[in-house]
Scaffold this motif. Structure first.
Motif, PDB file in Angstrom:
ATOM      1  N   THR A 260      -4.202  -4.708  -4.363  1.00 40.77           N
ATOM      2  CA  THR A 260      -3.881  -5.655  -3.442  1.00 40.77           C
ATOM      3  C   THR A 260      -5.041  -6.922  -3.367  1.00 40.77           C
ATOM      4  N   SER A 261      -6.276  -6.311  -3.556  1.00 43.59           N
ATOM      5  CA  SER A 261      -7.394  -7.354  -3.707  1.00 43.59           C
ATOM      6  C   SER A 261      -7.183  -8.349  -4.850  1.00 43.59           C
ATOM      7  N   ASN A 263      -4.642  -9.935  -5.166  1.00 44.36           N
ATOM      8  CA  ASN A 263      -3.867 -10.874  -4.600  1.00 44.36           C
ATOM      9  C   ASN A 263      -4.622 -11.592  -3.342  1.00 44.36           C
ATOM     10  N   HIS A 264      -5.223 -10.604  -2.722  1.00 39.55           N
ATOM     11  CA  HIS A 264      -5.763 -11.156  -1.407  1.00 39.55           C
ATOM     12  C   HIS A 264      -7.200 -11.372  -1.528  1.00 39.55           C
ATOM     13  N   MET A 269      -9.882  -7.520   1.570  1.00 38.19           N
ATOM     14  CA  MET A 269      -9.606  -6.331   1.762  1.00 38.19           C
ATOM     15  C   MET A 269     -10.805  -5.347   2.148  1.00 38.19           C
ATOM     16  N   PHE A 280      -3.566   2.229   3.131  1.00 37.19           N
ATOM     17  CA  PHE A 280      -2.926   1.123   3.060  1.00 37.19           C
ATOM     18  C   PHE A 280      -1.760   0.912   3.630  1.00 37.19           C
ATOM     19  N   ALA A 284      -1.006  -2.331   5.676  1.00 35.10           N
ATOM     20  CA  ALA A 284       0.210  -3.223   5.629  1.00 35.10           C
ATOM     21  C   ALA A 284       0.921  -3.548   6.785  1.00 35.10           C
ATOM     22  N   SER A 296       0.479 -10.737   0.200  1.00 38.38           N
ATOM     23  CA  SER A 296      -0.343  -9.774   0.122  1.00 38.38           C
ATOM     24  C   SER A 296       0.303  -8.585   0.472  1.00 38.38           C
ATOM     25  N   ARG A 297       0.908  -8.264   1.635  1.00 31.31           N
ATOM     26  CA  ARG A 297       1.324  -7.088   2.310  1.00 31.31           C
ATOM     27  C   ARG A 297       2.126  -6.397   1.004  1.00 31.31           C
ATOM     28  N   ASN A 298       3.038  -7.037   0.301  1.00 32.44           N
ATOM     29  CA  ASN A 298       3.856  -6.581  -0.586  1.00 32.44           C
ATOM     30  C   ASN A 298       3.396  -6.420  -2.125  1.00 32.44           C
ATOM     31  N   PHE A 299       2.220  -6.830  -2.316  1.00 37.15           N
ATOM     32  CA  PHE A 299       1.673  -6.867  -3.707  1.00 37.15           C
ATOM     33  C   PHE A 299       1.641  -5.503  -4.292  1.00 37.15           C
ATOM     34  N   TYR A 300       1.253  -4.339  -3.400  1.00 33.84           N
ATOM     35  CA  TYR A 300       1.013  -3.224  -4.312  1.00 33.84           C
ATOM     36  C   TYR A 300       2.555  -2.652  -4.382  1.00 33.84           C
TER      37      TYR A 300
END
Length: 656
Positions: A260-261, A263-264, A269, A280, A284, A296-300
């Protein structure tokens, strides 16, 4: 018309059933990597993104809830593609916004009339059925939230399929790079999420390449300047992405947070981790931040969906002809060359060069030849290296901004907006070296039109103005280009008379449009190497810097060698010899920095005395790196700086 609608509906049902059936025939399961990448708590999000990647195409747009991705309220289907059609893209955007307002109005009507009202029609009943199927009790509070959280997402099935085909060119190298740094090889699928493996991808935010580095982040690890953009180089960009993942994991200690980092951001993070720990799912669902939004919430979950679809691509797309790995040979340019020379080699067109060297896109973009600076690696197809080297061995001096004199030295004509640091970065050298080569006392005083020596040749020193009185007798000058430093009181007419050349030729040679705009200290090209001795008058010009340049020219460029010892790594060796890691790798043809061993002999490229800089008020590592043509990451390594934001005024830095 009715029969046409039935046909379209029948085809859609067939595709849906076929997709559902084929999706059952899978060989890879996310459970296999659950110890590193837990997935069970994200099954709803993963299923949604699998549909986006493998079920819905670019003509289909999904209207859904942002919090519960099971809730899909409508799928809008268009007849036309928007790729390459800006007018159609605008038209569809207007229609989608209008449709979103219609759906939001339906939520209001259900809330005001009640879910059991006879006033509701089939559109309302469809929304109510979707909510009940997901186990929701329909309340006014829920309907208000759904109205505010409505979003639409375009499918990317066709783009994902194309990305799978393209990925074969570099995927094996990407996996090797991640494994070499001890990172999970599954991370190699992230370019499917970032760019669909589009090697020339540029985003509206300015991110570039398959890893979509922005300039700000990219400068920590990559060379980005007027000539070269290594974000577009899949190999160098992958090395940068791997180092970024390694650094972020060292700080975060959790792979869901580390993914996630990307993206965010690492710092974002870290703030989330301080509040919710490593869970996580909690982050999220609960973490609130201005920039921690839907993406960011959905990147993983996107990463996990891309991993499952790409590993089981035949189940979703059928058999595909994946591109074979791109095999190539590398040539390191010690001089600047006009790119048109390379295209004289049979089979090596400009299109082929662009395919193998996407990082040189700006140089190879135009139909006319443009100069490739010295210090650049050029990749060519297997079997072409020898032919290219033969052509370059007999190539003439480059023209335009970059000039190669007959002795092999390279000169650059300063352009408006240039700084010594940016010029050094373009030519793979340092500002300190440019200062010494050109006898510059103040690195900030360079002028448009001024000609700088940027690399030395292997023959005789470049011809400079000699400290002899001007004479009517004309001494012979070597083949190299000759320059003259403008003095107070000079003008183009007086200079042209001194060197017996026409004013118009002097203006053309130096790119001067206004004859009145020359400055004391400006260096003018007064003759260009022609391959024959030319008779020119040499004006008097005494300078201590001239002898320094001549002395520097006589220094040998032969690299020394170093035998690797136990405990050594490229970073420690580069610090020992005051050179950049990338130069050490390039000089020794090292692609994997971890594969050096005790007893191995390394070539140490010619080194300069280290450049030091004292931090001033307002400086950051980013501005200092840009000033000296270095990178934030290299300055950190050279000075043992762990946090790039912790530098102080008055602190002395070693600039690699």
């Amino acid at each position: 018309m009715r029969s046409r609608k039935l046909l379209v509906l029948g085809i859609a049902v067939f595709i849906t059933l076929a997709w559902s059936a084929s999706a059952q025939n899978k060989s890879f399961s996310l459970d296999e990597v659950s110890a590193t990448f837990p997935s069970k708590e994200f099954s709803r999000e993963i299923e949604f993104w699998k549909n986006v990647f493998a079920k819905y195409g670019s003509k289909e747009v999904i209207f859904h809830d942002t919090k519960d991705l099971r809730l899909i309220f409508h799928v809008e289907t268009f007849q036309k593609e928007i790729k390459g059609n800006s007018a159609e893209a605008k038209r569809q955007r207007r229609l989608l916004k209008k449709k979103a307002k219609e759906i939001q109005a339906l939520f209001d009507e259900i809330r005001l009339n009640g879910p059991q009202s006879a006033r509701l029609d089939q559109r309302h009943r469809k929304i109510i059925g979707t909510l009940q199927e997901a186990g929701y009790q329909i309340t006014p509070k829920l309907l208000r939230r759904l109205k505010g959280d409505l979003r639409f997402q375009r499918g990317v099935r066709d783009k994902f399929r194309e990305g799978l085909i393209r990925s074969g060119r570099y995927e094996d190298r990407i996996i090797e790079t991640f494994k070499a740094l001890g990172l999970p090889p599954e991370l190699a699928v992230l370019p499917h999420v970032e760019s669909s493996f589009d090697y020339n991808a540029y985003s509206k935010a300015g991110a570039a390449g398959i890893w979509q580095f922005t300039k700000g982040t990219g400068r920590y690890y990559l060379k980005i300047n007027r000539y070269i953009d290594e974000r577009l180089d899949p190999i160098r960009a992958t090395d940068a992405a791997a180092r970024l993942f390694r650094d972020n994991y060292a700080a975060l200690g959790s792979w869901p947070l580390t993914v996630t980092s990307y993206n965010h951001g690492k710092n974002g993070m870290l703030r989330a981790k301080r509040k919710y720990g490593d869970d996580f799912r909690k982050i999220a669902d609960n973490y609130k931040s201005k920039y921690f939004g839907f993406a960011s919430r959905n990147f993983y979950a996107e990463f996990l969906a891309a991993l499952e679809v790409s590993r089981n691509y035949e189940a979703y797309f059928g058999p595909l002809q994946i591109d074979p790995p791109l095999e190539y040979e590398t040539i390191f340019l010690k001089r600047a060359y006009d790119s048109s020379y390379l295209t004289t080699v049979p089979g090596l067109s400009r299109e082929v060069l662009r395919e193998y060297n996407p990082h040189l896109r700006r140089i190879l973009a135009s139909g006319r030849g443009r100069v490739i600076p010295s210090g650049v690696e050029v990749r060519v197809p297997i079997g072409q290296r020898e032919a290219v080297e033969t052509v370059l061995a007999s190539a003439k001096a480059a023209s335009g901004e970059v000039m190669v004199a007959a002795d092999g030295s390279t000169r650059y004509r300063v352009q408006l907006g240039d700084a010594l640091g940016s010029i050094a970065s373009q030519f793979g050298t340092t500002p300190g070296r440019l200062q010494r080569l050109n006898g510059l006392s103040n690195p900030n005083r360079i002028y448009p039109g001024q000609t700088l020596i940027v690399s030395q040749g292997t023959g005789k020193p470049p011809a400079k103005a000699t400290p002899a009185a001007a004479s009517s007798s004309a001494p012979k000058v070597a083949e190299a280009s000759q320059t003259y430093t403008v003095r107070r009181g000079d003008n183009l007419t007086s200079i042209s008379k001194k060197f017996r050349i026409a004013v118009v030729d002097l203006k053309r040679a130096n790119g001067i449009s206004n004859a009145n705009r020359i400055y004391p200290g400006q260096t003018l090209l007064v003759s260009q190497g022609t391959g024959k001795p030319s008779v020119k008058a040499t004006p008097a010009a005494t300078s201590s810097s001239a002898s320094k340049v001549a002395e520097a020219s006589r220094k040998t460029e032969a690299p020394q060698t170093y035998t690797v010892r136990r405990g050594d790594n490229l970073t420690s060796i580069s610090k020992k010899f005051r050179i950049a890691v990338v130069d050490l790798k390039r000089a020794n043809g090292i692609s994997n920095p971890n594969r050096i061993y005790p007893g191995m002999k390394l070539k140490i490229p010619g080194t300069d005395p280290p450049t030091h800089y004292v931090v001033k008020r307002g400086d950051t590592l980013a501005t200092i790196a840009q000033k000296f043509g270095s990178s934030i990451h290299d300055i950190q390594n050279a000075n043992g700086i762990r946090n790039p934001h912790h530098i102080q005024r008055g602190q002395a830095l070693l600039i690699p």
